[in-house]
Structures are given as structure tokens and as C-alpha cells.
Motif scaffolding. Structure first.
Motif, PDB file in Angstrom:
ATOM      1  N   TYR A 165     -12.753   0.510  -5.586  1.00 35.65           N
ATOM      2  CA  TYR A 165     -13.434   1.583  -4.827  1.00 35.65           C
ATOM      3  C   TYR A 165     -12.474   2.719  -4.482  1.00 35.65           C
ATOM      4  N   SER A 166     -11.252   2.363  -4.086  1.00 36.78           N
ATOM      5  CA  SER A 166     -10.321   3.369  -3.554  1.00 36.78           C
ATOM      6  C   SER A 166      -9.425   4.001  -4.616  1.00 36.78           C
ATOM      7  N   SER A 167      -9.506   3.540  -5.866  1.00 38.67           N
ATOM      8  CA  SER A 167      -8.534   3.962  -6.889  1.00 38.67           C
ATOM      9  C   SER A 167      -8.687   5.411  -7.336  1.00 38.67           C
ATOM     10  N   THR A 168      -9.821   6.022  -7.048  1.00 43.52           N
ATOM     11  CA  THR A 168     -10.048   7.396  -7.521  1.00 43.52           C
ATOM     12  C   THR A 168      -9.658   8.445  -6.479  1.00 43.52           C
ATOM     13  N   THR A 169      -9.103   7.997  -5.359  1.00 47.28           N
ATOM     14  CA  THR A 169      -8.727   8.934  -4.300  1.00 47.28           C
ATOM     15  C   THR A 169      -7.439   8.452  -3.638  1.00 47.28           C
ATOM     16  N   THR A 170      -6.757   9.376  -2.972  1.00 48.05           N
ATOM     17  CA  THR A 170      -5.563   8.986  -2.206  1.00 48.05           C
ATOM     18  C   THR A 170      -5.900   8.732  -0.738  1.00 48.05           C
ATOM     19  N   LYS A 171      -7.158   8.914  -0.377  1.00 43.51           N
ATOM     20  CA  LYS A 171      -7.573   8.814   1.023  1.00 43.51           C
ATOM     21  C   LYS A 171      -7.278   7.454   1.626  1.00 43.51           C
ATOM     22  N   TYR A 172      -7.408   6.399   0.794  1.00 44.92           N
ATOM     23  CA  TYR A 172      -7.279   5.042   1.327  1.00 44.92           C
ATOM     24  C   TYR A 172      -5.973   4.356   0.892  1.00 44.92           C
ATOM     25  N   ASP A 173      -4.988   5.142   0.471  1.00 44.89           N
ATOM     26  CA  ASP A 173      -3.731   4.549   0.006  1.00 44.89           C
ATOM     27  C   ASP A 173      -3.076   3.678   1.079  1.00 44.89           C
ATOM     28  N   ALA A 174      -3.038   4.186   2.290  1.00 45.80           N
ATOM     29  CA  ALA A 174      -2.401   3.429   3.388  1.00 45.80           C
ATOM     30  C   ALA A 174      -3.179   2.158   3.691  1.00 45.80           C
ATOM     31  N   ASP A 175      -4.498   2.238   3.620  1.00 45.67           N
ATOM     32  CA  ASP A 175      -5.329   1.056   3.878  1.00 45.67           C
ATOM     33  C   ASP A 175      -5.122  -0.003   2.804  1.00 45.67           C
ATOM     34  N   LEU A 176      -5.011   0.452   1.549  1.00 41.17           N
ATOM     35  CA  LEU A 176      -4.780  -0.493   0.450  1.00 41.17           C
ATOM     36  C   LEU A 176      -3.426  -1.176   0.610  1.00 41.17           C
ATOM     37  N   GLU A 177      -2.420  -0.392   0.948  1.00 41.60           N
ATOM     38  CA  GLU A 177      -1.076  -0.964   1.132  1.00 41.60           C
ATOM     39  C   GLU A 177      -1.085  -1.996   2.263  1.00 41.60           C
ATOM     40  N   LYS A 178      -1.782  -1.674   3.338  1.00 40.79           N
ATOM     41  CA  LYS A 178      -1.883  -2.610   4.464  1.00 40.79           C
ATOM     42  C   LYS A 178      -2.624  -3.872   4.049  1.00 40.79           C
TER      43      LYS A 178
END
Length: 452
Positions: free
Chosen positions: A286-299
Motif C-alpha cells: 500500500y505504502s510503496s508508491t509514496t514517501t508519506k508512510y516511510d517512517a511508519d513502515l520503518e517503525k
């Protein structure tokens, strides 16, 4: 009396059951008969212990000649026949043992072993029902599986519901239950029953979960979401509600809500790791097409730092690598190496990512560092040479690449790439003749490979 004789006298008198009547025997005859039986039985146990099952059976047959109605002898016969995979004879022996002493659960367990080995589920059922007299909950779990194998879904469902009330839920039984409820004949009445059960007892979590599944199975996603929200309202601490809500939030493109549900799922001690992996994977996509959720993915990836079976950062790195997002791939591969620093595959993937993302300083640093650990790994020399060429350190590049050629084994592409980088090194050093020679050699290697 010898220790062996004393032990087996106690065993045979106490455990083997009553011996034959000695009323008409002389004392010497009685002692002789008893010793013969004991010796044969001891010999049978010894032969079974060293896997001479034929000899063990011969000794047990001699025991039966003396005591033809001794259930322990038949039980031992069953064990030996079972070990030899002579299932018909094993069945006969165990059946005889249960007939002679129906109160000994080990004889029934032996009979169950025969039916289990032969996958005779129908005959297993009455035996397991008998075994529940001794270990009810343990064998009821087997009984559920047997009902499933024999497609007796009504009985399986009734027993699953009973076990949920007495011992709680289990992952295996939940899978069985969902399988049963997916059958058309169970869907409508089960939905109605679950809706009624929720009204009667709104604090019973399992009813919501089953109803959500049934609605999802019949593509009634709106109703499924409605039930999930009701579950969250009635049982705010329900972690399982978040599993369903997470999926609905993604489908509705409600990213922030999906993130909130994901954190609750990943932090839950109640939810299985397989489900957590699935949630992370769905959020990754879901989040791979944007940088908006990069921090959430890392967490989110951080929740799996103690994972032993799977290197989660590495797998996330592979996802981005395949998407050709080399900057993100490199970040996760580096994190994966902090989990398992000697994983050479992760090292190579990290170096490829650095090379593609033109992170030349990092490329050189990591390649040189790992050459100290793996001094015969040709690909590390290639990356060190590539980085050195890009840093205009051509003498160093030449040294790395020439050493690397010595360790190339059956890898034409790598050999060609090293030769090409050697050409670049000599180009930087101003030696056009050697530059041309190495470029031509690289081309010949690739051409030869393509002609194979």
C-alpha cells in the motif's frame, strides 16, 4: 533370586495380570514354567530394543503358549508387528489386548497407532472416542481432525464449539471452523445464529470474528466492516477487531487509520506472527508508491527485530530492489545486515543497490570491509574495484580487480564485468592498449556466453 528374575516376577505378577492356575502343579514344575515365561518375555523385550522384531515375535509366541490369554503379550505383539508395518497382524494383536483388558488405555492407544499409520480415519473414530475416557481434551482435538477427514462437519462443528467453551480457541480449530462455515449449507443459518449470539452476549469476541469471515466470504464487505466496527465498540481492547479494520481501512484508502490498526496488531501478544507478517506485507504494498508512510513502515519493520526465522528488513529490501527503488532497498538491506551481519546474499544486494543508486562512498566502504571477512569472494573485489574507479583511484581499482579475477569460478558475466572495469582502470591510468585489450576480452566473454 537374581535381580532380573525378581524384577520380572514383580512385573509379570503385578502388570501382566493373573498367571495360569498352579493348583495342580508341583512346586518345581511351577517354578520352571514361570522362569520359562519370564525368560521368553525378557528376550522379546531385548530383541525389540535392538529392532529384531521377528525374533521378538517368536519369543512372544512362546509366551502365548504358556499364557494364551495374557493381554500384555498381545500388546507387545502389536508393537512389534506395527514396527514391521505388518498392520493387519498389529491390528489383530491390539484388538485382542483390548478385548482381554478393555480398561487399559495403552492397548487402545496402540490400536489407534495402527489406524493412524494406515490413515483409516473411520475406524479411528470409535477408538479415539474410547480414549477420551482417559484424556478427554487431548483426544478430543484428534477427534475434531478425524471428523474433518471423514467430512462429518456437524459433529466437528459441535465439538469445536464445545472445546471453545471449555479450553478456549486454537489456531487449528479456527481453520477447521472457517472451512466448515465456508460450506453453503452452513452460511445462512450460521450467520443468523451468530447475529443472535452477538445480541445475546455482545462481549463474546469469537462470534464477531466468525461473522466477519462469513460476510467476507460472500463478498458482503460493507456488512463485514460493520461487524468489525461493532466489535471495536463493544470490546475496545479487541486486537482481532483491528485485523479486520486494518484491511477495510486499506481498501477505503484510509492510510492513517490503517497505520493505527497496524501498530495495535504488531504490538499484540495475542495475534499470531503469520498474521503480523501478512499485515506488514499488505502495508508495504500500500505504502510503496509514496514517501508519506516511510517512517511508519520503518517503525513497523522494527517490530520484527527479534525475528529469527525471517530477516524482515532484508525481505522489505528485496521488495524495493525489485521495484528498482534502490535507495530504499539499500536502507533496508543495511538494516538487515545489522540483524545478521554474515549474510553474504544481503551484502551483495546492498552493494548492487549502492552501485545503482550511485552511493559510491558507501559502496567502497562496505565492499572493502567485507573483503576482510570473505577474502576469496570474487564479487566483493568487483564492487571494490568499481567503487575505486568511480572515485578516480585507478591503481587501487586495478589491484582489486586483478586479485578478483583469481577467484572467479564458472561466472562468465562476473568475469566479463571485472575485465570491463579493468579496462576502465587502465583508461584512467592512460594505458589505451591495455584498456582496449580488457574491453575486447569482456566483449568476447559475453558473446561466448550468448552463443552457448
Amino acid at each position: 533370586m537374581k535381580l532380573k528374575t525378581l524384577f520380572y516376577s514383580l512385573l509379570l505378577s503385578g502388570f501382566l495380570g493373573p498367571a495360569v492356575s498352579y493348583a495342580q502343579q508341583e512346586p518345581d514344575e511351577m517354578a520352571l514354567a514361570t522362569d520359562e515365561f519370564e525368560n521368553n518375555f525378557y528376550e522379546a523385550l531385548k530383541q525389540k530394543g535392538i529392532e529384531n522384531y521377528d525374533k521378538a515375535i517368536q519369543s512372544l509366541q512362546k509366551c502365548l503358549a504358556k499364557q494364551p490369554s495374557n493381554p500384555v503379550v498381545f500388546n507387545e505383539l502389536g508393537k512389534n508387528y506395527l514396527a514391521m508395518k505388518n498392520y493387519p497382524e498389529a491390528e489383530k494383536a491390539f484388538l485382542k489386548a483390548t478385548e482381554l483388558d478393555p480398561k487399559n488405555r495403552w492397548y487402545w492407544a496402540g490400536l489407534y497407532d495402527v489406524y493412524y499409520a494406515t490413515q483409516d480415519f473411520n475406524r479411528s473414530i470409535p477408538v479415539v472416542q474410547k480414549l477420551t475416557e482417559w484424556r478427554k481434551e487431548y483426544y478430543q482435538e484428534d477427534l475434531v481432525s478425524l471428523y474433518m477427514h471423514t467430512r462429518q462437519y456437524d459433529k466437528a462443528l459441535a465439538l469445536i464449539n464445545e472445546l471453545e467453551q471449555t479450553v478456549g480457541q486454537s489456531e487449528k480449530r479456527e481453520v477447521y471452523k472457517l472451512q466448515i462455515l465456508s460450506e453453503d449449507k452452513y452460511k445462512k443459518p450460521q450467520k443468523e445464529a451468530l447475529e443472535a449470539a452477538i445480541k445475546k452476549n455482545p462481549k463474546e469476541e469469537s462470534n464477531y470474528l466468525q461473522l466477519i469471515y462469513l460476510y467476507s466470504e460472500t463478498n458482503q464487505e460493507a456488512k463485514a466492516e460493520e461487524v468489525a466496527k461493532l466489535l471495536e465498540k463493544e470490546i475496545p481492547a479487541s486486537d482481532w477487531a483491528q485485523v479486520s479494520l486494518f484491511k477495510f481501512h486499506l481498501n477505503n484508502n484510509e492510510g492513517e487509520k490503517a497505520v493505527a490498526s497496524m501498530y495495535k496488531i504488531l504490538g499484540s501478544a495475542k495475534i499470531d506472527r503469520k498474521i503480523k507478517h501478512r499485515v506488514l506485507n499488505e502495508f508495504l504494498i500500500y505504502s510503496s508508491t509514496t514517501t508519506k508512510y516511510d517512517a511508519d513502515l520503518e517503525k513497523a519493520v522494527g517490530y520484527f527485530e527479534d525475528e529469527k526465522a525471517i530477516n524482515v528488513p532484508k525481505e522489505v529490501g528485496k521488495f524495493f530492489f525489485n521495484k528498482r527503488n534502490f535507495a530504499k532497498a539499500a536502507a533496508y538491506f543495511a538494516k538487515g545486515l545489522s540483524t545478521k551481519e554474515d549474510d553474504i546474499e544481503t551484502v551483495e544486494l546492498l552493494l548492487y543497490s549502492y552501485a545503482e543508486d550511485l552511493q559510491i562512498e558507501n559502496l567502497y566502504k562496505v565492499a572493502a570491509e567485507y573483503l576482510e571477512i570473505y577474502p576469496t569472494h570474487a564479487r566483493l573485489y568487483y564492487f571494490a574495484g568499481l567503487a575505486s574507479n568511480n572515485l578516480k583511484q585507478h591503481n587501487k581499482a586495478k589491484e582489486y580487480l586483478e586479485n578478483g579475477l583469481d577467484f572467479v569460478v564458472d561466472d562468465t558475466e562476473l568475469e566479463s564485468n571485472i575485465n570491463r572495469q579493468l579496462g576502465e582502470a587502465y583508461k584512467g591510468l592512460g594505458d589505451d592498449k591495455k584498456k582496449q585489450a580488457y574491453f575486447e576480452k569482456a566483449d568476447k566473454l559475453i558473446k561466448a556466453k550468448s552463443n552457448k
